[in-house]
Scaffold this motif. Sequence first.
Motif, PDB file in Angstrom:
ATOM      1  N   ALA A  10       0.852  -1.183   0.000  1.00 52.76           N
ATOM      2  CA  ALA A  10       0.000   0.000   0.000  1.00 52.76           C
ATOM      3  C   ALA A  10       0.891   1.237   0.000  1.00 52.76           C
ATOM      4  CB  ALA A  10      -0.926   0.002   1.222  1.00 52.76           C
ATOM      5  N   PRO A  11       0.369   2.386  -0.403  1.00 50.61           N
ATOM      6  CA  PRO A  11       1.179   3.604  -0.380  1.00 50.61           C
ATOM      7  C   PRO A  11       1.733   3.873   1.021  1.00 50.61           C
ATOM      8  CG  PRO A  11      -0.826   3.974  -1.628  1.00 50.61           C
ATOM      9  CD  PRO A  11      -0.976   2.628  -0.986  1.00 50.61           C
ATOM     10  N   GLY A  12       3.023   4.099   1.086  1.00 54.74           N
ATOM     11  CA  GLY A  12       3.666   4.407   2.351  1.00 54.74           C
ATOM     12  C   GLY A  12       4.031   3.198   3.194  1.00 54.74           C
ATOM     13  N   VAL A  13       3.720   2.000   2.728  1.00 55.19           N
ATOM     14  CA  VAL A  13       3.953   0.783   3.522  1.00 55.19           C
ATOM     15  C   VAL A  13       4.945  -0.126   2.801  1.00 55.19           C
ATOM     16  CG1 VAL A  13       2.907  -1.225   4.624  1.00 55.19           C
ATOM     17  CG2 VAL A  13       1.607   0.920   4.451  1.00 55.19           C
ATOM     18  N   THR A  14       5.982  -0.541   3.517  1.00 56.07           N
ATOM     19  CA  THR A  14       6.941  -1.513   3.009  1.00 56.07           C
ATOM     20  C   THR A  14       6.784  -2.811   3.785  1.00 56.07           C
ATOM     21  OG1 THR A  14       8.540   0.197   2.401  1.00 56.07           O
ATOM     22  CG2 THR A  14       9.389  -2.037   2.662  1.00 56.07           C
ATOM     23  N   GLN A  15       6.734  -3.914   3.067  1.00 55.53           N
ATOM     24  CA  GLN A  15       6.643  -5.226   3.708  1.00 55.53           C
ATOM     25  C   GLN A  15       7.955  -5.964   3.522  1.00 55.53           C
ATOM     26  OE1 GLN A  15       3.014  -7.560   3.213  1.00 55.53           O
ATOM     27  NE2 GLN A  15       4.252  -9.405   2.876  1.00 55.53           N
ATOM     28  N   LEU A  16       8.489  -6.451   4.633  1.00 51.64           N
ATOM     29  CA  LEU A  16       9.678  -7.297   4.625  1.00 51.64           C
ATOM     30  C   LEU A  16       9.246  -8.716   4.982  1.00 51.64           C
ATOM     31  CD1 LEU A  16      12.257  -5.055   6.549  1.00 51.64           C
ATOM     32  CD2 LEU A  16      11.891  -5.210   4.074  1.00 51.64           C
ATOM     33  N   ILE A  42      15.134   1.318   4.308  1.00 50.63           N
ATOM     34  CA  ILE A  42      13.855   1.847   4.765  1.00 50.63           C
ATOM     35  C   ILE A  42      14.047   3.161   5.514  1.00 50.63           C
ATOM     36  CG2 ILE A  42      12.055   1.442   6.512  1.00 50.63           C
ATOM     37  CD1 ILE A  42      12.054  -1.499   5.510  1.00 50.63           C
ATOM     38  N   ALA A  43      15.045   3.217   6.386  1.00 48.32           N
ATOM     39  CA  ALA A  43      15.291   4.438   7.160  1.00 48.32           C
ATOM     40  C   ALA A  43      15.578   5.623   6.254  1.00 48.32           C
ATOM     41  CB  ALA A  43      16.455   4.215   8.127  1.00 48.32           C
ATOM     42  N   ALA A  44      16.176   5.372   5.100  1.00 52.39           N
ATOM     43  CA  ALA A  44      16.522   6.446   4.163  1.00 52.39           C
ATOM     44  C   ALA A  44      15.398   6.763   3.179  1.00 52.39           C
ATOM     45  CB  ALA A  44      17.782   6.074   3.387  1.00 52.39           C
ATOM     46  N   ASP A  45      14.324   5.999   3.213  1.00 49.76           N
ATOM     47  CA  ASP A  45      13.229   6.141   2.241  1.00 49.76           C
ATOM     48  C   ASP A  45      12.113   6.998   2.841  1.00 49.76           C
ATOM     49  OD1 ASP A  45      11.258   5.928   0.349  1.00 49.76           O
ATOM     50  OD2 ASP A  45      11.040   3.747   0.500  1.00 49.76           O
ATOM     51  N   ARG A  46      12.041   8.253   2.431  1.00 51.97           N
ATOM     52  CA  ARG A  46      11.046   9.152   3.008  1.00 51.97           C
ATOM     53  C   ARG A  46       9.625   8.830   2.569  1.00 51.97           C
ATOM     54  NH1 ARG A  46      12.865  15.323   2.570  1.00 51.97           N
ATOM     55  NH2 ARG A  46      10.954  15.507   3.819  1.00 51.97           N
ATOM     56  N   SER A  47       9.484   8.019   1.539  1.00 53.37           N
ATOM     57  CA  SER A  47       8.141   7.623   1.117  1.00 53.37           C
ATOM     58  C   SER A  47       7.584   6.493   1.970  1.00 53.37           C
ATOM     59  CB  SER A  47       8.153   7.190  -0.359  1.00 53.37           C
ATOM     60  OG  SER A  47       8.833   5.958  -0.526  1.00 53.37           O
ATOM     61  N   CYS A  48       8.451   5.807   2.701  1.00 53.79           N
ATOM     62  CA  CYS A  48       8.007   4.709   3.567  1.00 53.79           C
ATOM     63  C   CYS A  48       7.594   5.267   4.915  1.00 53.79           C
ATOM     64  CB  CYS A  48       9.128   3.684   3.745  1.00 53.79           C
ATOM     65  SG  CYS A  48       8.678   2.362   4.897  1.00 53.79           S
TER      66      CYS A  48
END
Length: 267
Positions: A10-16, A42-48
């Motif tokens: 989903a927008p703004g969500v990263t799944q590991l 992930i820490a560097a990804d402002r879209s997450c």
Amino acid sequence: MNTILVSNPAPGVTQLTLNRPERLNAMTHELVEELHQSLDAIAADRSCRAVILTGSGRGFCAGLDLKGAGAPPGAEGMGTAAGGMRSQQHIARLVPHMRATPQPIIAAVNGPAAGGGLALALASDVRIAATSAKFNVAFVRIGLSGCDIGVSWMLPRLVGASRAHELMLTGRIIDADEAERIGLVVRVVEDDALLDSALETADQIVANSPFGVWMTKEVMWSNLETASQQAGIDLENRTQILASTTGDMTEAVTAFLEKRPPVFKNA
């Protein structure tokens, strides 16, 4: 990556997704290193804005792979003590790494979460369990101390010292219902609803301002270590003043007055 699947449900969500299903996602140093790398990205990804951590197949994570975990980076040529310490630190560093990641991490626990798998669940900010989930402090059952990978620090803070002592000394397996009853997980859902349930929580987090969520996670974890109530309040006070200077607070107030959803820019 071979052992971590990265997706965006989903927008703004990263799944590991831990991806060694044939071994119930047991940890190797390759998996641990790829998880470290994923957390850095992930820490560097402002879209997450939020992270879901889960396992592929029938298990969340069965702990260290006792059939062969491999060697950690930089351990070549080291003796037994030095190599063992490098290995231990490589795995245990996942816990502070997860805590330092600005985005909240939601553990969607499917099947066994044992030993190091339990540690990953405890180090997450929110835990949701499938009915198939099972938890145990596996270290004590293989001739080691039950105190490993931050579990002896995190578990008492989540379920209380008395329950934690019993679970850590016996290494007994608890099911999802008991985990919910003692406060280890926030809810239990059917297996086929697990990721949807985690995504629902992630969406609720994403609806809030990025800086506000980041500071909430950071201060919550810091206040678990704070020595006094006044020190905790002092930290809260300073963080609130800092947050009040962001454009996102202005946008949140404006959106409330205009009766519309806010559009946050993380500025």
